[in-house]
Design a protein around this motif. Structure first.
Motif, mmCIF file in Angstrom:
data_model
loop_
_atom_site.group_PDB
_atom_site.id
_atom_site.type_symbol
_atom_site.label_atom_id
_atom_site.label_comp_id
_atom_site.label_asym_id
_atom_site.label_seq_id
_atom_site.Cartn_x
_atom_site.Cartn_y
_atom_site.Cartn_z
ATOM 1 N N TYR A 163 0.719 -1.432 -0.122
ATOM 2 C CA TYR A 163 -0.080 0.094 0.026
ATOM 3 C C TYR A 163 0.902 1.199 0.088
ATOM 4 C CZ TYR A 163 -3.739 3.113 1.487
ATOM 5 O OH TYR A 163 -4.512 4.364 1.514
ATOM 6 N N GLU A 164 1.969 1.142 0.674
ATOM 7 C CA GLU A 164 2.972 2.121 0.837
ATOM 8 C C GLU A 164 3.976 2.100 -0.428
ATOM 9 O OE1 GLU A 164 4.486 1.826 4.736
ATOM 10 O OE2 GLU A 164 2.531 2.589 5.565
ATOM 11 N N GLY A 165 3.732 1.335 -1.271
ATOM 12 C CA GLY A 165 4.571 1.246 -2.502
ATOM 13 C C GLY A 165 5.834 0.563 -2.256
ATOM 14 N N ARG A 166 6.058 -0.461 -1.305
ATOM 15 C CA ARG A 166 7.480 -0.765 -0.881
ATOM 16 C C ARG A 166 7.151 -2.408 -1.313
ATOM 17 N NH1 ARG A 166 8.026 -1.106 4.354
ATOM 18 N NH2 ARG A 166 5.957 -0.273 5.142
ATOM 19 N N ARG A 167 8.219 -2.947 -1.629
ATOM 20 C CA ARG A 167 8.346 -4.551 -1.659
ATOM 21 C C ARG A 167 9.102 -5.298 -0.682
ATOM 22 N NH1 ARG A 167 10.791 -5.125 -7.482
ATOM 23 N NH2 ARG A 167 9.210 -6.851 -8.151
ATOM 24 N N GLU A 168 9.678 -4.386 0.110
ATOM 25 C CA GLU A 168 10.584 -5.080 1.221
ATOM 26 C C GLU A 168 9.992 -4.689 2.563
ATOM 27 O OE1 GLU A 168 12.814 -7.381 0.862
ATOM 28 O OE2 GLU A 168 12.979 -6.965 -1.628
ATOM 29 N N LEU A 169 10.246 -5.453 3.532
ATOM 30 C CA LEU A 169 9.831 -5.305 4.942
ATOM 31 C C LEU A 169 11.055 -4.847 5.733
ATOM 32 C CD1 LEU A 169 7.255 -8.181 5.669
ATOM 33 C CD2 LEU A 169 6.900 -5.800 5.182
ATOM 34 N N GLU A 170 10.668 -4.005 6.733
ATOM 35 C CA GLU A 170 11.718 -3.643 7.676
ATOM 36 C C GLU A 170 11.658 -4.914 8.614
ATOM 37 O OE1 GLU A 170 13.737 -0.908 8.087
ATOM 38 O OE2 GLU A 170 12.681 -0.207 5.920
ATOM 39 N N GLU A 171 12.963 -5.208 9.335
ATOM 40 C CA GLU A 171 12.978 -6.117 10.260
ATOM 41 C C GLU A 171 11.936 -6.419 11.175
ATOM 42 O OE1 GLU A 171 16.781 -6.214 12.414
ATOM 43 O OE2 GLU A 171 16.557 -8.254 13.040
ATOM 44 N N LEU A 172 11.598 -5.388 11.792
ATOM 45 C CA LEU A 172 10.641 -5.208 12.922
ATOM 46 C C LEU A 172 9.218 -5.193 12.547
ATOM 47 C CD1 LEU A 172 12.481 -3.096 15.599
ATOM 48 C CD2 LEU A 172 12.260 -5.780 15.380
ATOM 49 N N GLU A 173 8.930 -5.197 11.079
ATOM 50 C CA GLU A 173 7.486 -4.853 10.580
ATOM 51 C C GLU A 173 6.746 -6.254 10.714
ATOM 52 O OE1 GLU A 173 6.345 -1.978 7.334
ATOM 53 O OE2 GLU A 173 8.217 -2.882 6.779
ATOM 54 N N TYR A 174 7.638 -7.241 10.786
ATOM 55 C CA TYR A 174 6.829 -8.558 10.648
ATOM 56 C C TYR A 174 7.707 -9.225 11.956
ATOM 57 C CZ TYR A 174 6.526 -13.537 9.516
ATOM 58 O OH TYR A 174 6.142 -14.974 9.332
ATOM 59 N N GLN A 175 6.925 -9.550 12.890
ATOM 60 C CA GLN A 175 7.448 -10.534 13.980
ATOM 61 C C GLN A 175 6.425 -11.421 14.657
ATOM 62 O OE1 GLN A 175 10.757 -10.029 15.699
ATOM 63 N NE2 GLN A 175 11.271 -9.055 13.794
ATOM 64 N N THR A 176 7.025 -12.543 14.874
ATOM 65 C CA THR A 176 5.853 -13.526 15.504
ATOM 66 C C THR A 176 5.187 -13.036 16.836
ATOM 67 O OG1 THR A 176 7.529 -14.908 16.468
ATOM 68 C CG2 THR A 176 7.111 -15.575 14.191
ATOM 69 N N ALA A 177 4.112 -13.478 17.282
ATOM 70 C CA ALA A 177 3.631 -13.178 18.290
ATOM 71 C C ALA A 177 4.470 -13.348 19.827
ATOM 72 C CB ALA A 177 2.070 -13.919 18.412
ATOM 73 N N CYS A 178 5.135 -14.824 19.365
ATOM 74 C CA CYS A 178 5.931 -15.340 20.685
ATOM 75 C C CYS A 178 7.085 -14.479 20.691
ATOM 76 C CB CYS A 178 6.337 -16.765 20.352
ATOM 77 S SG CYS A 178 7.119 -17.087 18.620
ATOM 78 N N THR A 179 7.890 -13.975 19.679
ATOM 79 C CA THR A 179 8.926 -13.096 19.730
ATOM 80 C C THR A 179 8.567 -11.755 20.362
ATOM 81 O OG1 THR A 179 9.602 -13.736 17.548
ATOM 82 C CG2 THR A 179 10.853 -12.123 18.189
#
Lengths: 740, 272
Positions: free
Chosen positions: B178-194
């Protein structure tokens, strides 16, 4: 065409091959699995707008800062709040499972009046008007009889506006019997009163310590503010700090420490004095502090040198002399040594001598009020209400002695609910007519609980302000439903060792379920119903207004941030820190007298009849306070702790052999206070001769996810009032274990 | 194999769990259950029937008092890469393609509507990371209100397991697109346990990305199918050549040994 055998077979083979090669069987299997999964009873959670609300969860010991994710109006997940002091985005498992309590089926949703006999579970739903009418009738009766002191209240903890409203209500009413559930914070407060001469909260600057000597404190088992402790522990690992754990059982803390020092239960204080012996004898202490800011050192030194030689201490503790000497030297030579105490999660108060001995170690090293040391913090003082007006009845009642002896028989204590049962039973100094309980669950948490239940039967009227149908609510005459921790405003004063003043703000996250009222509102409404000076003492229209006025200029900041903290707080310098008679740190306060206080406390029971010793242990996977474990927590409990409805006790294989018990054997556990059937789990992580049992199981109230599982250890261990502080000093009890 | 596509560079999401920091508190298990609508029963003490995508095992060194030691080992799905990429033990046996290896992310998926409950995958998984729904889930009245709409509720007759909170990946990618990016920042995707781990013992990220902490902690060697370069790190049952993407850190030698021993999981399986 004639179909002969060959033709028939080849058609058959062809059909089979065709079917297998065609997508049909795969399509059918796939469809079957899809169709067979579309059951109308499988919940289909609704989508909606995602929003996040910050609050503070009041479920755990010190409150976790939380961020609640909502979808539409539903709360779907509780996570740690980034930036909340101490927790910094982390969350404890109890607070993470908070939605199961909030949406759980044992919530009380409307006022309920007892119909059958006590604890039978027969209730009649009543309106709030009827409920409040009944409470004010009972209260007015006590005042009319001229015995307002016969009304008492038990809350969970002493600080915050809700406990303060209860205290104020009782004061204006005319009763000194405001009680709360004491913890290690009370034992530390007693130590600070005696040695510093101040009314203080204890704080630990753990993050800056590099050698931590823990006398039984479950650093990663839920002691203090659990998440902060986990974070500090991880930081110590990264920084290479040393942690030495002194306790009879290999707890998680002991397992992760640099060294586990098994010690006879109850002799932790003696070991601390054994270390003090070496430190003094080898002149390893902080001369500046001891010579210029302390008094009573000579008496302390003489006692320690005479009675706590490595030989003596080794006999008392079971720790060998070389370990005593080496740990003492390491501790004294560390850059920032810190000694802490309060067994397990610190929910028990323990012996005053044990706390004094460990505190003396910090004093010897001059770490009091220093970086990495133990700090004395001012008690939360943000509640500045004018003294409530007292009428003649109230003055008369307030002049009476407290039922639990706090402040009279035991001057340093503030609340001793474990002594309440005896007072009620003997009607001494007087009987109790009305008991109000809010946020506490004394019928589960207090020691010798079966005894207490019988005794409470003598109290004519018990009213419980409850979110859930807990043991105490189930035994009450009237249950007043309170909004859950996600439905109400409340200030949460941090009291579990965070080294800066910190107040969290719990706030309504979701709309209220059921017809609940905030305990603060109920007190304001009761005061209005009773009229006179009581009404005058509660000038607020409702609790939210009261809280907002109380927090004054902090309110806006707390609404925005979720908390208020004094980040610039620094503890007093040594020349201003002590308000004892000498103006110095007191090594040997009068309460110590001849030093008998420093001798290990013998557990209750006859050693011949009860050859073993039962020690309750705390685990972070089971909530053992007034808040019950939700299903998610119980699901994380290992099958060597709980299996079906049976609880395991831990014993050393050596003890098991002697008793003819094997892994999983059923056994009868008996103490002077009671008896229960348990199963046996063999563990090399417990000293021979001991029986370890988890706290937090054996609930009788709540639902089938919790009720009836295991044994409530509190019921098997009796209280022993500390001769100096009056606090419950028991760390265990003698026990026997026999094949069942 | 590097794939450049709609989702950006191909990733290898993985986890590093520091067993020296793990306190065994169980917050990861609770966070996982809350995030992923994991059901619960009145009795969860039969661990063979207890559905725990994330389970914290207790390991013991087997020594007698006072030399006894314990260590906790959180076990999510190991998201095995297999002998060649995508040849995870479970993926290779699934007849319904209900579990699949995503080359974009390295995540082993579980597609509930495709699973017909043959449980081959459970037999194949050496980590006991998969669980079968023997019953339809039941939430006590009112509790269904907290269910997360991003994760489908499972039903009787299917297998479920940890998917590295894939719904969180999807959400993060949606936001990025939506923001025109194809890459995620490291902390954008973290599992619930982490996210939940109060000790900060769990680290999650892209093992292919040298900037990510997981890469720095595990130091995976791509020529040796991700074997850890960090001597403190190990993977569970390395000798089975499943090539998991979950790494463990421990300074205790006996823990390393326990992690390499097939008996470990067999023993745990008795509890499982």
């Amino acid at each position: 065409m004639k179909i002969d055998r060959r033709c028939f077979l080849s058609l058959g083979v062809g059909a089979a091959a065709g079917t297998v090669l065609s997508p049909l069987p795969w399509k059918i299997t796939d469809d079957l699995s899809i169709w067979s999964q579309m059951w109308p009873w499988t919940p289909w959670p609704a989508q909606g707008e995602n929003t996040f609300t910050n609050s503070v969860s009041t479920l755990c010991t010190d409150g976790c800062g939380i961020t609640v994710r909502k979808v539409g109006g539903r709360a779907v997940k509780i996570e740690g709040m980034a930036g909340y002091p101490g927790n910094e985005g982390g969350i404890c498992n109890l607070c993470a499972a908070g939605l199961q309590l909030h949406y759980g089926p044992t919530r009380v949703r409307e006022p309920m009046m007892r119909v059958g006999s006590r604890g039978e579970g027969q209730w009649r739903t009543v309106s709030w008007e009827q409920a409040l009418g009944e409470v004010s009738r009972q209260l007015a009766g006590a005042r009319k009889a001229g015995t307002p002191e016969a009304v008492g209240a038990i809350v969970d903890q002493p600080y915050g506006s809700v406990p303060a409203l209860f205290r104020r209500f009782l004061t204006a009413f005319g009763s000194p019997n405001f009680m709360y559930t004491p913890t290690m914070a009370d034992a530390y407060a007693a130590v600070l009163r005696l040695t510093h001469g101040t009314d203080s909260l204890v704080g630990f600057d753990l993050e800056h310590a590099d050698y931590i000597l823990s006398f039984g404190s479950g650093i990663i088992d839920g002691w203090g503010s659990p998440v902060r402790m986990f974070r500090a522990h991880s930081q110590w690992k990264t920084d290479g700090a040393t942690v030495k754990q002194v306790e009879p059982r290999l707890s998680n803390t002991a397992a992760q420490s640099s060294q586990w020092i098994p010690v006879n239960p109850g002799s932790e204080g003696a070991l601390a004095l054994g270390l003090a012996h070496i430190i003094i004898k080898e002149s390893l202490y902080d001369y500046d502090f001891v010579n210029n800011y302390a008094s009573g050192f000579e008496q302390f030194r003489d006692l320690v040198l005479a009675q706590f030689s490595p030989g003596n201490v080794s006999r008392l503790t079971g720790v060998d002399q070389s370990t005593i000497v080496s740990v003492a030297r390491e501790f004294a030579r560390a850059h920032r040594p810190l000694a802490i105490c309060g067994r397990g999660q610190g929910r028990t108060t323990g012996e005053l001598g044990y706390f004094l001995a460990v505190h003396a170690l910090n004093a010897l090293m001059g770490t009091i009020n220093r970086p990495g040391g133990v700090w004395a913090l001012p008690v939360p003082d943000y509640i500045q209400w004018p003294e409530p007006p007292l009428d003649d009845v109230a003055r008369g009642g307030m002049a009476k002695e407290r039922l639990d002896g706090a402040g009279s028989a035991f001057p340093v204590a503030r609340s001793l609910p474990h002594r309440l049962a005896a007072a009620i039973r003997e009607q001494k100094p007087y009987g109790l007519q009305v008991l109000m309980v809010s946020g506490a669950n004394p019928l589960y948490t207090l020691p010798g609980q079966t005894d207490l239940q019988q005794t409470l039967g003598q109290v004519p009227f018990i009213v419980s302000f409850a979110t859930h149908m807990d043991e105490t609510a189930a035994y009450a005459d009237l249950v007043l439903p309170a909004p859950s921790h996600l439905e109400r405003y409340e200030d949460v004063a941090s009291t579990a060792g965070y080294p800066r003043p910190l107040i969290g703000l719990a706030r309504p996250v979701v709309p209220r379920e059921g017809d609940t009222r905030h305990p603060g509102d109920v007190l304001i409404q009761l005061a209005a119903a009773l009229g006179g000076s009581l009404q005058e003492a509660f000038p607020w229209p409702d609790y939210d207004t009261c809280l907002q006025e109380t927090l004054a200029d902090r309110w806006e900041a707390m609404l925005a941030d979720g908390y208020w903290a004094n980040d610039r707080f620094q503890p007093d310098n040594w020349d201003a820190a002590f308000a004892t008679a000498s103006g110095r740190f007191e090594f040997f306060p009068d309460a110590v007298k001849d030093g008998a206080l420093f001798q290990p406390l013998e557990p209750e029971g006859d050693a011949a009849q009860f050859p073993l010793v039962l020690i309750p242990y705390d685990t972070a996977r089971i909530s053992n306070g007034p808040v019950a474990s939700p299903p998610f927590l119980i699901k994380t409990v290992a099958d060597y702790v709980l299996k079906g409805k049976e609880m395991f006790v831990e014993i050393n294989p050596e003890s098991a052999d002697a008793l003819g018990l094997r892994e999983g054997s059923a056994a009868r556990l008996t103490t002077p206070r009671g008896s229960a059937t348990v199963r046996v789990h063999l563990s090399h992580g417990i000293m021979p001769g001991l029986v370890g049992a988890p706290r937090g199981l054996g609930h009788t109230a709540y639902d089938d996810y919790l009720a009836g599982k295991g044994v409530n250890v509190n019921a098997l261990v009796g209280a022993i009032s500390d001769p100096a502080s009056g606090l419950d000093a028991a760390w265990g009890i003698r026990a026997s274990l026999a094949k069942a | 194999m590097k794939i450049e596509g709609e989702q950006g560079k191909s990733k290898k999401y993985g986890m590093v769990i520091d067993l020296d920091k793990c306190t065994g508190c169980g917050a990861c298990m609770v966070a996982c259950m809350a995030e992923n609508n994991v059901p619960f029963k009145q009795d969860e003490s039969d661990k063979r029937l207890s559905i725990t995508w994330m389970r914290v095992y207790q390991l013991t060194n087997g020594k007698a008092f006072p030399d006894a030691d314990i260590c906790y080992l959180p076990r999510p799905c190991q998201h095995c890469e297999g002998m060649h990429e995508g040849h995870s033990p479970c993926v290779s046996v699934c007849p319904a393609t209900a579990t699949d290896y995503d080359a974009q992310t390295g995540i082993v998926s579980q597609i509930y509507t495709r699973c017909f409950g043959c449980r081959y995958c459970m037999a194949a998984c050496p980590y006991h990371a998969r669980h079968f729904n023997w019953w339809d889930p039941v939430w006590p009245e009112g509790m269904e209100k907290y269910l997360n709409p991003d994760v489908s509720v499972r039903m009787r007759g299917i297998v479920e397991k940890c998917g590295f909170c894939f719904s969180r990946y999807q959400k993060a990618m949606e936001k990025a697109h939506y923001e025109g990016r194809r890459e995620l920042e490291e902390l954008e995707y973290q599992t619930a346990c982490t996210q939940a781990c109060p000790a900060g013992a769990i680290v999650f990220g892209d093992l292919n990305n040298p900037q990510h902490r997981v890469h720095q902690l595990a130091q995976p060697d791509p020529r040796r199918r991700g074997r850890p370069g960090n001597p403190k790190a190990f993977r569970l049952l390395e000798e089975l050549q499943t090539y998991p993407k979950v790494y463990y850190l421990s300074s205790r030698e006996w823990v390393h040994k326990a992690g390499h021993k097939a008996e470990l999981i067999k023993e745990a399986g008795a509890h499982h």
